[in-house]
Scaffold this active site. Structure first.
Site, PDB file in Angstrom:
ATOM      1  N   GLU A  69       5.166 -35.582  -7.181  1.00 59.42           N
ATOM      2  CA  GLU A  69       5.342 -36.795  -6.369  1.00 59.42           C
ATOM      3  C   GLU A  69       6.506 -36.691  -5.404  1.00 59.42           C
ATOM      4  O   GLU A  69       6.387 -37.040  -4.228  1.00 59.42           O
ATOM      5  CB  GLU A  69       5.505 -38.019  -7.259  1.00 59.42           C
ATOM      6  CG  GLU A  69       4.242 -38.449  -7.986  1.00 59.42           C
ATOM      7  CD  GLU A  69       3.957 -37.639  -9.231  1.00 59.42           C
ATOM      8  OE1 GLU A  69       4.806 -36.803  -9.606  1.00 59.42           O
ATOM      9  OE2 GLU A  69       2.881 -37.838  -9.838  1.00 59.42           O
ATOM     10  N   HIS A  82       1.497 -46.552 -17.174  1.00 55.84           N
ATOM     11  CA  HIS A  82       0.452 -46.746 -16.161  1.00 55.84           C
ATOM     12  C   HIS A  82       0.345 -48.192 -15.686  1.00 55.84           C
ATOM     13  O   HIS A  82      -0.422 -48.467 -14.775  1.00 55.84           O
ATOM     14  CB  HIS A  82      -0.914 -46.339 -16.725  1.00 55.84           C
ATOM     15  CG  HIS A  82      -1.106 -44.868 -16.902  1.00 55.84           C
ATOM     16  ND1 HIS A  82      -0.382 -44.125 -17.792  1.00 55.84           N
ATOM     17  CD2 HIS A  82      -1.950 -43.997 -16.293  1.00 55.84           C
ATOM     18  CE1 HIS A  82      -0.777 -42.854 -17.744  1.00 55.84           C
ATOM     19  NE2 HIS A  82      -1.724 -42.762 -16.835  1.00 55.84           N
TER      20      HIS A  82
END
Ligand SMILES: Cc1ncc(C[n+]2csc(CCOP(=O)(O)OP(=O)(O)O)c2C)c(N)n1
Ligand SMILES: Cc1ncc(C[n+]2csc(CCOP(=O)(O)OP(=O)(O)O)c2C)c(N)n1
Ligand SMILES: [Mg+2]
Ligand SMILES: [Mg+2]
Lengths: 353, 341, 353, 341
Positions: free
Chosen positions: D76, D145
């Site tokens: 990322e 998540h």
């Protein structure tokens, strides 16, 4: 680089023992031990997938195909070593000492199952990729500091090697010669992304060169080879010679998770075709046969025992007390501050804020 | 009575005192804990031989050895993660982030592990660790070195955020943080490091986390601040005494959990509030204090709450950084607006 | 590993040309060009330190000793290539085309000086260590995408190799074969931390193995060797053969910054003793002498010109308009939202919030 | 008049409409911009062959090629940084973070470069880029998540934060974000991805960033929400109509900059406010909205502002996540408290 980091193997796919040096370790007892654990993992794993299909647990992460790597590595650990697994390494956790029903609870979204064992030092599955590698380094440095002979092992996949924490965790371990083993299971995919799109290096083992530490590439479908590689790395660690990076080359037979459809990005048929050839469990069966150690009765007996154990664990999971919403408030800090206390009341009396 | 806060009480029973500035007090706190608990160790960049870029750890490696005071590689995510592993395994690491603006690479470690370990394991594992970081503008530091990022951590359940404004609190809060069973982000106002010295007991003492303190009592308006903004608020308050405005100045000292009681007590007395912080206005801790006042003291408010803050812009380079940071003038103006509303 | 990554050198410390292959490149013209730029960097750098001592600018980051690495690399770039420097690479920026007075402005805490050039593609100094490596990868991928032949170069130090962004930036570049050169100046220190405490690897060049890309180790005090190494890497990049990691081994003669006291962590005297031997500028003077190219008049003339240029730049810096507080509000977004507009008014009328 | 917000007006002049859910609308928006501007490209994990774990990019790599729809390594910080370099060099990258909880490793890139490039270069360089991320709880996802981390970015000058609650806004705001000259964090409510379909024009259109919209008009209390909390607020509001409480529901749609005008307009009409968000209470965007109401509408307030939010705890595992997320019941209770104060 593949020549510099050759694939270590003790037993080939046909079940032939290809290492003279370690032939003596491949005893019937060891074969049965590894076989038992792999069979246990597979039985558990298949039940996990079944329970998910039946809606009795949530999304599940299967590891079929990787039993050899997970058992071989986990059984190399000592009682007090630290294990830092990912979401896919509950097999390794189980082999090391995790309680079955806790694993099932975890897949049911129950925090009560997050800690796999109350006796073995196994961390909850690390979900943010590669973040646990520095933890393994730190736990190992603490053992060094305390003068114990314990070591740590961190599990991670091929995709994880692209994250900064992979690099930082290993670099720090290498500088301080921390007693830690970085155990990579290279199953060739990060969800849908194949390893060629993940890295330009031919192997993962060669990344050890960056840190001036040993890099070992092993056939991850060969439980004996994995066990040996990890054992040697752990010995090296305990001797004070620092960390090792191990690449266990494996095949993930199934989907990334039960929410994933592998046919979208790879040819599953091909995997179905080769799976018996490469299966780590069948490989051991071949060894048994080739060496006149085949014991059908024992295998059936073992199967039955495992089935029963898994059934009981599923029952335990399903009979477990209902989840307690208060749990989300009571463990954020040792003592809940006023904010959390107030919010807990809000929820429990289901009133407005 | 409010003025008998633990600062005073402790000072009473103390014998030896040293006149320390903030950086000396922090070093004294670290030294005290290194001497007291062999599980305490320090990690960070340049904290060993060099004694830290601000000298907070000067001489500590010589005194306690390389195993206790560890120069790490340039790797914030790495050594914060390493500290997580150490804390899991029974140690009490105190990590130094060289400047708060360099904590961002460790943000994932803090957001997903440091702050969650206890809750995700129902208390089976916990992380008694401290992350120290100098913060704030006003010392002519380069880009990124001057951030006030406290609000990026007060919105992160599982970590406490502490910020002393003077030498006495610095040592007491640091020791309390190291002894805390949970992770603490310990913010050090760079600008005050070498500021006014204070009497600091040479022995071990703590200042309770989660408690603000009255710096100055007053009746017309409550002024809330922390860290480097406390002297700024104090200055404004003193100046306005002349104009007949009596301001109460509160040093919150802990930013998570905030001291709801002192906030409510003061606002319910004065009916007015001004909040001063260096961080950007939008989403700063000031807005949470505003919410606490709304929740606890709505009917007491005589005028809108005023915020005097840094702006919604990156802290500028040092030639204009003083235009970014709240000044006594801006605080005075806000207090007047609040009182004259 | 040092044998696998030998230190590349064209000119030794004594000023002897040690490479037959590239002898022909070491012409008087090239020597004078490199000499001129290194002298210009050093004159600027020393003025920078002087201005800081006199309180006419803020904290300054000196690079004395690293002129060979910075000039050799910068002069290898093409007009339209992208440069991503750190706070210590304003020398490289200057050699590539930065405006002197802008550099001085930057050290005065003036944002007007943050962009080193309005014509060359030089980014402002990257302060958060290693964060700009992925930027170089991205700029290079954009040039690839657009089909240009431009390349990017990222500058960074030995300490930077410990950060995740070092690893992630190079890994991504290697996967996409981005036309980028990762140029490391290994001066052996990250502020006070010596390289042995930064990494366990013998060299930085060997870290290229992790990415399956070429790693080159070069004598950073040999401007010709650096120039050659970078040129070759840039050619490779433009050919579509992907990134290269270059380790230029250099010595930082002075402090980390003017706020740093190197005597706290290393023996500065030793550096003073060896500095003339290893100085990249004196090395070129020796070459000139050894090869009958010595031209004292030209050198004096050049010195004078540079002095004048630097004096003028300092004047420009000091005559620059007063800083404008409004600048902090007007460029956060293309159009300031109501929040920033309101706050700007607050400040400009110096009133309360 | 308030009801003629750009949603309606655009729909008027549109011809072809599709009944899309949120995920389809997002894909349509991406496709529209890929087709329109060759400088637009997509980067992320599993977005190519696999079409994204939520199928937001399904088929786009086949249609636009591997150079436009790029499967990145699991990195990322790396690919957000790569996008920075691409944007510097003339492209308009749209980055997908697989789940908002995995944006933390890129936090340093966003805090020090994405959000600062324009200001640190006085506009010489700028970064027209979008970071898309599904966020929020309620879908039974694993740990990390389900975070709602919007407030960690609304306190970060230099990036806009957008969060649609329906298919129409999703496409319009996404296109506006991609065309915006500055970086935008585009938050997608996972829970609504496959929810109610809406008429979505097949052509290109935009919804203005920085503007909220009235979902339901009312006179007694203003209820502010965004993303997945909009239907929750609406449900509570509808239910209370029966009990004679008339709630006005506002979908803020953009979280930085907040629509001050619609907040003030509504609160000055109703005199009461309830804020609903999924993120933790302390330091959530709700406290900033409270501050805006304090700043703009102090004299209009008849009762304290109420916040109905996620708690100051990590989002729990899915067996109890529904106890974490605000429910219509909790919103109803808060509205009643507000009205009956
Ligand atoms: C920081 C972060 N980014 C993205 C994800 C989403 N994600 C979960 S598993 C996975 C792939 C991991 O691949 P690999 O490391 O090879 O391990 P494997 O799943 O193959 O065992 C991704 C991208 C995540 N969990 N964490
Ligand atoms: C992320 C981050 N952490 C810490 C710092 C503080 N810092 C500035 S320079 C420096 C040392 C860098 O060493 P190196 O990479 O070798 O470059 P050099 O200064 O030697 O040129 C440090 C730790 C920073 N700028 N960024
Ligand atoms: Mg994998
Ligand atoms: Mg260096």
């Amino acid at each position: 680089m593949k020549d510099k980091f050759p694939l270590m193997q003790l037993i080939d796919q046909a079940g032939n023992i290809v290492s003279e040096e370690y032939k003596s370790d491949i005893t019937e007892e060891n074969i049965k031990k590894f076989y038992y654990h792999m069979l246990r993992l597979r039985t558990y794993d298949r039940r996990g997938r079944a329970l998910q299909r039946q809606g009795r647990i949530g999304t599940y992460v299967p590891f079929e195909g990787q039993e050899g790597a997970q058992v071989g590595s986990a059984l190399a650990l000592d009682e007090k070593d630290w294990m830092f697994p990912t979401y896919r390494d509950h097999g390794a956790a189980l082999a090391f000492g995790a309680e079955l029903h806790r694993l099932f609870l975890y897949w049911s979204g129950r925090v009560e199952g997050a800690v796999p064992s109350l006796t073995k030092r196994i961390l909850p599955a690390s979900v943010p990729i590669a973040t646990h590698l520095p933890h393994a380094t730190g736990a190992a440095m603490a053992d060094m500091y305390k003068g114990t002979k314990n070591a740590s092992i961190a599990y991670f996949g091929d995709g994880a090697t692209s994250e900064g924490d992979f690099h930082e965790g290993i670099n720090i371990a290498s500088v301080f010669k921390a007693p830690v083993v970085f155990f990579n299971q290279n199953n060739g995919y990060a969800i849908s992304v194949p390893i060629e799109k993940q890295m330009n290096s031919e192997t993962i083992a060669q990344k050890a060169v960056s840190y001036g530490i040993p890099g070992v590439r092993v056939d991850g479908m060969d439980v004996f080879a994995v066990h040996l590689a990890v054992k040697e790395a752990l010995d090296r660690a305990r001797r004070g010679d620092g960390p090792t990076l191990i690449e266990a080359v494996v095949i993930r037979f199934g989907a990334h998770t039960t929410a994933d459809d592998p046919t979208k990005y790879r040819d599953q048929e091909k995997i179905e075709q080769i799976r018996d050839e490469v299966d780590p469990i069948l490989r051991l069966e071949r060894v048994m046969k080739n060496n006149g150690m085949w014991d059908g009765a024992w295998i059936n007996q073992t199967r039955k025992e495992i089935e029963t154990e898994v059934n009981e664990a599923v029952e335990q999971m399903e009979d477990f007390d209902k989840p307690n919403p208060a749990d989300m408030f009571d463990y954020v800090f040792e003592k809940a501050p006023w904010t959390i206390q107030k919010q807990k009341e809000t929820l429990l009396r289901r009133s407005g804020s | 009575m409010v003025m008998t806060d633990n600062r005073i009480t402790v000072q009473k029973k103390t014998t030896k005192q040293n006149k320390y500035n903030v950086i000396q007090a922090i070093k004294d706190g670290l030294k005290t804990m290194l001497a007291e608990d062999e599980n305490v160790l320090l990690l960070g960049e340049d904290i060993g031989v060099n004694g830290g870029v601000f000298r907070a750890t000067e001489g500590l490696q010589k005194e306690f050895g390389e195993k206790r005071v560890i120069d790490t590689p340039l790797s914030e995510a790495g050594f914060v993660g390493t500290a997580v592993g150490m804390a899991l395994n029974g140690l009490r690491p105190v990590v130094e982030i060289q400047f708060l603006g360099f904590i961002y690479p460790a943000y994932e470690q803090i957001a997903t592990h440091v702050s969650r370990m206890r809750s995700r394991t129902l208390g089976f594992y916990s992380l008694p660790m401290v992350i120290r970081a100098p913060y704030g503008a006003g010392v002519g530091a380069p880009e990124i070195h001057s951030d006030s990022a406290e609000a990026l951590f007060t919105h992160m359940p599982g970590i406490k955020v502490v910020c002393p404004s003077n030498a006495y609190d610095a040592k007491g809060l640091l020791i309390a943080s190291i002894e805390d069973p949970d992770p603490v982000l310990f913010l050090e106002p760079m600008r005050l490091y070498r500021g006014t010295r204070k009497e600091v007991p040479s022995e071990k003492y703590t200042v309770e986390i989660g408690k603000g303190t009255y710096v100055k009592e007053g009746k017309d308006v409550s002024v809330f601040a922390w860290g480097a903004m406390v002297p700024v608020a104090e200055k404004a308050a003193q100046a306005l005494e002349a104009e007949g405005i009596s301001s109460e100045v509160i040093d919150l000292r802990t930013l998570y959990p905030l001291d709801k009681d002192i906030i409510a007590e003061s606002v319910q007395k004065t009916g007015r509030a001004v909040i001063v912080h260096e961080a950007h206005e939008t989403g700063g801790v000031g807005s949470e204090i505003t919410s606490i006042i709304n929740d606890t003291s709505f009917l007491y408010l005589k005028s809108p709450i005023k915020r005097v803050t840094g702006f919604d812009v990156p802290v500028p380079l040092f030639s204009i950084e003083h235009d970014y940071v709240p000044t006594p003038e801006r605080v005075k103006a806000a207090i007047k607006n609040s009182v004259e509303f």
